[in-house]
Design a protein around this motif. Structure first.
Motif, short mmCIF file in Angstrom:
data_model
loop_
_atom_site.label_atom_id
_atom_site.label_comp_id
_atom_site.label_asym_id
_atom_site.label_seq_id
_atom_site.Cartn_x
_atom_site.Cartn_y
_atom_site.Cartn_z
N HIS A 145 9.72 -28.13 -7.10
CA HIS A 145 10.63 -29.23 -7.40
C HIS A 145 11.88 -29.13 -6.55
O HIS A 145 12.46 -28.06 -6.40
CB HIS A 145 11.06 -29.21 -8.88
N SER A 146 12.29 -30.25 -5.96
CA SER A 146 13.56 -30.34 -5.23
C SER A 146 13.65 -29.25 -4.17
O SER A 146 12.78 -29.15 -3.31
CB SER A 146 14.71 -30.28 -6.24
N ALA A 147 14.68 -28.40 -4.22
CA ALA A 147 14.81 -27.33 -3.23
C ALA A 147 13.64 -26.36 -3.28
O ALA A 147 13.31 -25.72 -2.28
CB ALA A 147 16.13 -26.58 -3.44
N GLY A 148 13.01 -26.24 -4.44
CA GLY A 148 11.84 -25.37 -4.56
C GLY A 148 10.67 -25.84 -3.74
O GLY A 148 9.77 -25.05 -3.41
N ALA A 149 10.65 -27.13 -3.37
CA ALA A 149 9.59 -27.63 -2.50
C ALA A 149 9.68 -27.02 -1.11
O ALA A 149 8.66 -26.87 -0.43
CB ALA A 149 9.66 -29.16 -2.41
N ASN A 150 10.89 -26.67 -0.67
CA ASN A 150 11.02 -25.98 0.62
C ASN A 150 10.24 -24.67 0.60
O ASN A 150 9.50 -24.34 1.54
CB ASN A 150 12.49 -25.69 0.93
N LEU A 151 10.40 -23.91 -0.47
CA LEU A 151 9.69 -22.65 -0.60
C LEU A 151 8.19 -22.89 -0.72
O LEU A 151 7.37 -22.17 -0.14
CB LEU A 151 10.22 -21.88 -1.81
N ALA A 152 7.81 -23.93 -1.45
CA ALA A 152 6.39 -24.23 -1.64
C ALA A 152 5.70 -24.55 -0.31
O ALA A 152 4.60 -24.06 -0.03
CB ALA A 152 6.22 -25.39 -2.61
N VAL A 153 6.35 -25.36 0.53
CA VAL A 153 5.68 -25.72 1.79
C VAL A 153 5.71 -24.57 2.79
O VAL A 153 4.79 -24.43 3.60
CB VAL A 153 6.26 -27.01 2.41
N LEU A 154 6.75 -23.73 2.74
CA LEU A 154 6.73 -22.55 3.61
C LEU A 154 5.60 -21.62 3.21
O LEU A 154 4.94 -21.02 4.06
CB LEU A 154 8.07 -21.82 3.55
N TYR A 155 5.37 -21.49 1.90
CA TYR A 155 4.24 -20.67 1.44
C TYR A 155 2.92 -21.30 1.90
O TYR A 155 2.03 -20.59 2.40
CB TYR A 155 4.26 -20.54 -0.08
N ALA A 156 2.78 -22.60 1.74
CA ALA A 156 1.55 -23.28 2.14
C ALA A 156 1.31 -23.15 3.63
O ALA A 156 0.16 -23.01 4.07
CB ALA A 156 1.60 -24.75 1.73
#
Length: 288
Positions: free
Chosen positions: A95-106
């Motif tokens: 969610h929100s800024a957490g999506a940055n971390l999610a796409v870096l992980y992906a």
């Protein structure tokens, strides 16, 4: 409450609630206690939510090295949690800024992601541009609200770079589909839940390499859902369309009457959208 050790030895906490297939949830803020995600509007009736408290937030320990708050350096925390859970592949929500971390992980571990859900995502990791007019045009959808005029004036000040400190609080109604007492309480709680030191370092120099990330996402084969709020000035619909276009297999859903927290504004629609996305993703593309 379960905990595990991050690669640098920091002890991190996570929360498990609900029934059904697991969904690993990364909070925004940036660097906010995951408690604000709650049950994601009742999604716990369909999914087991695994909420990670990012390092230095919630019940997770403060790391010895503050530089480890940088977003890209937390990818290892997500991978360590996946291994701790014993999941070969994980469905991931940011969610929100957490999506940055999610796409870096992906981008770094594409083979470990079953499905990717990006809810009103921040665009820093992928380098998209949100213009002042994107935000102002979205804000004008709320022109009939009694609070609109002063909030819009403050948003104009913010987007033009001439904001006074009070303007940042004055634009708060634009983050919510309904600006009521419950939203005000939620806003106040946000201030207590965020680690400001960590937030200041989350997007620090070196955290993001947008061209490399976009190239990796262009080859990402897992199904992706980008969920936008119709009224969200933080993640305007025009930019969310562009975000979805970065993936070969992405669906964009725009939720009416929703702001930056759509599971709060339109919970039934939010849960229905995520459940339908999972069913479609499991069924595969038409003809398979």
């Amino acid at each position: 409450m379960p905990t595990f050790s991050a690669p640098d030895g920091t002890i991190l906490a996570y929360h498990v609630t609900g029934e059904g297939p697991p969904l690993l949830c990364l909070p925004g803020g940036p660097m906010q206690d995951s408690v604000y995600l709650g049950d994601l509007g009742g999604l716990t009736a369909h999914r087991t939510l695994i909420r990670l408290d990012l390092r230095g937030t919630g019940h997770s320990a403060v790391p010895r090295d503050p530089a480890s708050y940088r977003c890209d350096r937390q990818v290892g925390d997500v991978e360590a949690l996946r291994a701790e859970l014993g999941l070969e592949r994980v469905d991931l929500l940011g969610h929100s800024a957490g999506a940055n971390l999610a796409v870096l992980y992906a981008a770094r571990h594409p083979e470990r992601v079953g499905q990717l859900v990006l809810v009103t995502p921040s665009v820093f990791a992928v380098g998209l541009a949100v213009t002042a007019e994107d935000r102002l045009e979205t804000a004008r959808l709320r022109r009939g609200e009694p609070w609109f005029a002063p909030a819009y004036a403050s948003l104009e000040a913010v987007t033009s770079g001439r904001a006074a400190p009070a303007d940042w609080d004055a634009v708060a109604p634009f983050w919510f589909g309904r600006w009521d007492d419950e939203a005000r309480e939620f806003r106040v709680a946000e201030q207590r839940q965020r680690n400001d030191e960590a937030a200041a370092l989350y997007a620090s120099e070196g955290a993001f390499e947008p061209e490399d990330t976009r190239a990796a996402l262009a080859a990402f084969t897992a199904p992706v859902l980008v969920l936008a709020g119709e009224c969200d000035v933080a993640a305007p619909v025009r930019v969310m369309k562009e975000y979805a276009g970065l993936f070969p297999h992405a669906e964009l859903i725009v939720q009416s009457e929703a702001g930056h927290f759509p599971w709060r504004d339109v919970p039934a629609a939010f849960v229905t959208a995520l459940a339908a996305f999972r069913d479609q993703a499991l069924a595969g593309p038409p003809g398979t």
